[in-house]
Design a protein around this motif. Structure first.
Motif, PDB file in Angstrom:
ATOM      1  N   ILE A  94       0.657  -1.086  -0.121  1.00  0.00           N
ATOM      2  CA  ILE A  94       0.182   0.094  -0.032  1.00  0.00           C
ATOM      3  C   ILE A  94       1.033   1.218  -0.051  1.00  0.00           C
ATOM      4  CG2 ILE A  94      -2.052  -1.141   1.428  1.00  0.00           C
ATOM      5  CD1 ILE A  94      -0.751   0.727   3.659  1.00  0.00           C
ATOM      6  N   SER A  95       2.131   1.107   0.095  1.00  0.00           N
ATOM      7  CA  SER A  95       2.910   2.269   0.470  1.00  0.00           C
ATOM      8  C   SER A  95       3.030   3.277  -0.997  1.00  0.00           C
ATOM      9  CB  SER A  95       4.406   1.905   0.433  1.00  0.00           C
ATOM     10  OG  SER A  95       4.871   1.096  -0.429  1.00  0.00           O
ATOM     11  N   GLY A  96       3.282   4.471  -0.730  1.00  0.00           N
ATOM     12  CA  GLY A  96       3.444   5.209  -1.544  1.00  0.00           C
ATOM     13  C   GLY A  96       2.361   5.344  -2.841  1.00  0.00           C
ATOM     14  N   GLY A  97       1.133   5.164  -2.098  1.00  0.00           N
ATOM     15  CA  GLY A  97      -0.057   5.239  -2.916  1.00  0.00           C
ATOM     16  C   GLY A  97      -0.216   4.078  -4.073  1.00  0.00           C
ATOM     17  N   GLY A  98       0.442   2.796  -3.455  1.00  0.00           N
ATOM     18  CA  GLY A  98       0.537   1.644  -4.375  1.00  0.00           C
ATOM     19  C   GLY A  98       1.650   1.582  -5.256  1.00  0.00           C
ATOM     20  N   LEU A 124       9.477  11.359   5.861  1.00  0.00           N
ATOM     21  CA  LEU A 124       8.497  10.892   4.883  1.00  0.00           C
ATOM     22  C   LEU A 124       9.337  11.002   3.661  1.00  0.00           C
ATOM     23  CD1 LEU A 124       5.315  10.603   4.220  1.00  0.00           C
ATOM     24  CD2 LEU A 124       5.500  12.934   3.462  1.00  0.00           C
ATOM     25  N   GLY A 125       9.346  10.071   2.795  1.00  0.00           N
ATOM     26  CA  GLY A 125       9.948  10.237   1.269  1.00  0.00           C
ATOM     27  C   GLY A 125      10.865   8.885   1.023  1.00  0.00           C
ATOM     28  N   GLY A 126      10.492   8.002   1.657  1.00  0.00           N
ATOM     29  CA  GLY A 126      11.371   6.605   1.134  1.00  0.00           C
ATOM     30  C   GLY A 126      12.462   6.444   2.455  1.00  0.00           C
ATOM     31  N   TYR A 127      12.528   7.085   3.159  1.00  0.00           N
ATOM     32  CA  TYR A 127      13.715   7.041   4.137  1.00  0.00           C
ATOM     33  C   TYR A 127      13.461   5.832   5.128  1.00  0.00           C
ATOM     34  CZ  TYR A 127      15.002  11.747   2.826  1.00  0.00           C
ATOM     35  OH  TYR A 127      15.259  12.887   2.159  1.00  0.00           O
ATOM     36  N   ASN A 128      12.085   5.477   5.397  1.00  0.00           N
ATOM     37  CA  ASN A 128      11.951   4.583   6.354  1.00  0.00           C
ATOM     38  C   ASN A 128      12.228   3.018   5.582  1.00  0.00           C
ATOM     39  OD1 ASN A 128      10.981   5.473   8.977  1.00  0.00           O
ATOM     40  ND2 ASN A 128       9.938   6.771   7.645  1.00  0.00           N
TER      41      ASN A 128
END
Ligand code: FDA
Length: 394
Positions: A44-48, A375-379
């Protein structure tokens, strides 16, 4: 009793990625998860489309009681390593809004491609889904774990069960319980990357703006983010608010600059000189979204037209536009939070291997650890990097 070299609890981003490294050395590796499908958050991440990493990821983009802890793992498995891996699996990607310079990388297609890649990479490990994890004990050399009520043994136990965010998707506090059970310190957890909520008197003007977005600079406790801010029925959301929620604490005020790219005082004075008969609302609407201009006109009870305003009045209005102070009453909580702040205290872990210093063979990776990204791919980059550090070490 079945005996494994390594059991990984949690088939999420970190757990699956760790399995790839661990199984590559010929070990017998088992991954278990109580969910029916692996890596649901990746899906579900990043709106799919999964915002799988960030071009600029480095330790400074993470919150942790020990800001140095993440450095080693992030340096030894970088965003470029993950990008190379995608290339080997023919997964194409793009940078979202490159003009903003945020470095957020998304899949061109669906995020399922990343899950397929993780499963392919972890194919040498055994994956057991819909498996309940029960009691865990340690005899000094081996861990015994109850899986669906049946005991299995393992030399290494990797805890990759994530945080508390979105319980509906399978999040539990299991990792924190395991840490506490083995005597590790767990730092207070709280929802992160989460919309903020407000008292009724603020909602009176915020809620009617639901759906309105504005590029803003949001500040809390000395940290600022320049990104989009979204008004909602419950309060404030959008990337700028999610980012600042990691730095906001209950009782703190946040400051909104609703026009960070311009000097509102100079712009309003110029507009007054140009056409002083313009209504205040009309003048503001040349600087801000129309609905927001109307709401601010009412909130600050601005009367008359531009020519009626003294320099002092325009300066006061500009100061509000650039530094509107609001006091959130809370956040939407774990129901919608993208991450969990706090967690397993890094003081108890090796930054090279993620192994618990006091319990040889016990490892913690991913979100369960007190390392939380912007927010932005860091996790996800932390999930990959901490998994690689652990998987290469065991
Ligand atoms: P993760 O949560 O992925 O995996 C934990 C696994 O453990 C799950 O499969 C769970 O079922 C299992 N588990 C939990 N309790 C268990 C138990 N008691 N017994 C057995 N199994 C158990 N990050 C990012 O970098 N880019 C992005 O685009 C996004 N987008 C995003 C959207 C949304 C809606 C959310 C909620 C989160 C994001 N994130 C994100 C954050 C990102 O998803 C998160 O940081 C990583 O998934 C963390 O990876 P982990 O493997 O540590 O946990």
């Amino acid at each position: 009793m079945e005996i494994f070299d390594t059991i990984i609890l949690g088939a999420g981003a970190a757990g699956l990625f760790c399995a790839h490294f661990a199984a590559a050395t010929g070990q017998r590796v088992l991954i278990v998860d109580h969910a029916r499908r692996p890596a649901e958050k990746v899906r579900i991440s990043g709106g799919g489309r999964c915002n799988f990493t960030n071009l600029y990821a480095e330790a400074g983009n993470y919150l942790s009681q020990n800001p140095h802890f993440a450095k080693s793992a992030l340096a030894r498995y970088t965003q470029w390593d993950f990008i190379d891996l995608l290339a080997r699996h023919d997964i194409t990607w793009h940078e979202k809004t490159p003009e903003k310079g945020l470095g957020q990388l998304f899949c061109d297609g669906k995020s399922a491609a990343i899950i397929d890649m993780l499963l392919t990479e972890a194919r040498l490990a055994e994956l057991r889904l819909a498996t309940e994890v029960g009691e865990i004990s340690h005899d000094g050399t081996h861990f015994t774990v109850l899986l669906n009520g049946t005991p299995v043994q393992t030399h290494n136990l990797v805890v990759a069960t994530g945080g508390k965010s979105i319980p509906k998707m399978g999040a539990t506090g299991l990792g924190y319980q395991i840490a506490t059970h083995f005597g590790l310190n767990v730092l207070e957890t709280r929802p992160g990357l989460v919309p903020l909520t407000f008292a009724p008197h603020e909602l009176d003007w915020i809620a009617p703006l639901a759906g309105t977005a504005v590029e803003a600079r949001v500040t809390a406790n000395g940290t600022s983010f320049d990104e989009a801010l979204l008004f909602t029925h419950r309060g404030l959301s959008g990337p700028a608010i999610l980012q600042i929620s990691n730095y906001w604490r209950e009782g703190d005020a946040i400051s909104l600059d609703l026009l960070p790219s311009q000097n509102a005082f100079e712009a309003l004075k110029a507009a007054r000189q140009d056409n002083g008969r313009r209504q205040m609302q009309t003048a503001l609407a040349t600087l801000l979204p129309g609905k927001l201009a109307t709401a601010l006109t009412e909130k600050f009870a601005l009367k008359g037209n531009l020519a009626d305003q003294s320099d002092k009045a325009l300066k006061e209005l500009a100061d509000q536009i650039h530094g509107l102070k609001l006091k959130p009453t809370g956040s939407e909580g774990y129901r919608t939070a993208e991450v969990t702040l706090g967690g397993v205290d890094t003081n108890g872990l090796s930054s090279r291997t993620m192994e618990a210093k006091a319990v040889p063979g016990l490892y913690f990776i991913g979100e369960v650890v007190d390392v939380t990204g912007w927010l932005g791919g860091y996790n996800f980059q932390w999930a990959w990097a901490s998994a690689a550090a652990c998987g290469r070490a065991i």
